[in-house]
Design an enzyme around this catalytic site. Structure first.
Site, PDB file in Angstrom:
ATOM      1  CB  THR A 114      -1.544   9.410   7.147  1.00  0.00           C
ATOM      2  OG1 THR A 114      -1.966   8.173   7.733  1.00  0.00           O
ATOM      3  CG2 THR A 114      -1.729  10.537   8.156  1.00  0.00           C
ATOM      4  CB  VAL A 154      -2.806   1.661   2.546  1.00  0.00           C
ATOM      5  CG1 VAL A 154      -4.305   1.968   2.573  1.00  0.00           C
ATOM      6  CG2 VAL A 154      -2.404   1.125   1.174  1.00  0.00           C
ATOM      7  CB  CYS A 155      -4.649   3.957   6.203  1.00  0.00           C
ATOM      8  SG  CYS A 155      -5.759   4.609   7.467  1.00  0.00           S
ATOM      9  CB  THR A 156      -2.091   4.524  10.302  1.00  0.00           C
ATOM     10  OG1 THR A 156      -2.547   3.163  10.330  1.00  0.00           O
ATOM     11  CG2 THR A 156      -3.237   5.457  10.649  1.00  0.00           C
TER      12      THR A 156
END
Length: 334
Positions: free
Chosen positions: A138, A118-120
């Protein structure tokens, strides 16, 4: 008897709490969904959910919340699915990457059936060499950095999540919910994911090829209340007359003054804003309804099915039917 899938959430100091909580709530809702439908698993669950951190120590999230993991990461059995959330940054904006997590991923993720970030969290996967030669995404503010730091990764800055084989990556924060709904659909079917989306009161269940920004987010919000109302009117009534003359009349402005004011305050000319809104409306309807292509064209405000087809080809390089098929919907009649 239905298989129970082990899912391991990796925790570390500075982890973003919503990156953990959002996907975890989806999986907990999937367990509740599964418990009410035969054939039941031994404990009525679809997923066995655990959290782990290096040395099993409690971690502090980026917002200051303390989380106590279930397991020491290095003592955890290799799961079916490992989920890696994003983390915090230093005062100068640099990402903090936990070396213990990277080492565990390098050694163990290849043995997992699925690995998701998730995300970074994508940076942790990339540091472990798991994204080389693969599509990945990302948070929009970090896609260029991911591409620069890891040139072997095929970074995409548009989708809210991307799947390449057994590796899944998602964009910023709340897109982890969308990714996890897709994992549930992969495991339990479309009805499960839609039921859970409704249970979580999501405004819209988004698909991976949807862009990270909606039309209203990509454009600026107008300062004047009258122009903000026009933006909302366009979103709510894509099948209405949205010509410059009609919108200017609704805003009580001359067409020339309206065009200048709308463009200055939103950063987008009104005609282009309307085009984006209609395309976005059509995409949502193709993804989440079984309406015919012709009916969707009408609801989205296109004068004809052919006009919608041209808009899709111009912007997405696909026909509406091809787009619907990619979104996982069975083709509806034309």
């Amino acid at each position: 008897m239905t298989k129970v899938r082990d899912v391991l959430f990796i925790l570390f100091d500075g982890v973003v709490g919503l990156d953990v909580a959002g996907p975890l709530e989806v999986l907990a809702a999937a367990n509740a969904y599964r418990a009410g439908r035969p054939p039941a698993t031994p404990d009525g669950a679809a997923y066995r959910i655990r959290t782990a951190s290096p040395q099993g120590r409690a971690v502090r999230t980026s917002s200051g919340l303390t989380l106590s993991p279930d397991l020491d990461l290095y003592a955890a059995p290799v799961p079916h699915t490992v989920l890696v959330p994003g983390g915090s940054t230093t005062p100068d904006g640099s990402l903090v990457l936990d070396v213990d997590v990277v080492a565990w991923l390098r050694a163990n993720a290849p043995r997992c059936r699925r690995t998701a970030s998730v995300c970074t969290g994508a940076f942790l996967l990339a540091e472990a060499g798991l994204l080389d030669g693969r599509r990945a995404t990302t948070h929009w503010s970090r896609t260029a950095e991911l591409a620069t730091r890891h040139p072997a990764v095929r970074v995409e800055d548009q989708p809210i999540f991307a799947r390449d084989g057994r590796i899944w990556t998602s964009a910023g924060v709340t897109s982890g919910i969308d990714l996890t709904l897709a994992l549930v659909e992969d495991d339990l079917g479309r009805d499960a994911s839609l039921t859970i989306a409704r249970h979580l009161v999501l405004f819209l269940r988004r698909h991976g090829n949807q862009q990270q920004f909606s039309t209203q987010l990509r454009a600026q919000t107008a300062e004047r209340p009258g122009l903000r109302e026009i933006q909302q009117w366009i979103a709510d009534h894509p099948d209405s007359d949205l010509s410059v003359d009609a919108l200017a009349h609704r805003a009580s402005m001359s067409p020339r003054h309206f065009t200048r004011a709308f463009t200055a305050e939103t950063g987008v000319p009104p005609g282009r804003y309307v085009d984006r809104t209609r395309l976005e409306t059509a995409r949502h309807l193709l993804e989440d309804s079984t309406d015919s292509i012709d009916h969707i064209a009408h609801r989205a405000g296109y004068p004809s099915q052919e006009a919608m087809r041209r808009a899709f080809h111009r912007t997405l390089g696909l026909s509406p039917l091809q787009y619907r098929t990619q979104a996982g919907h069975s083709p509806a009649p034309h």
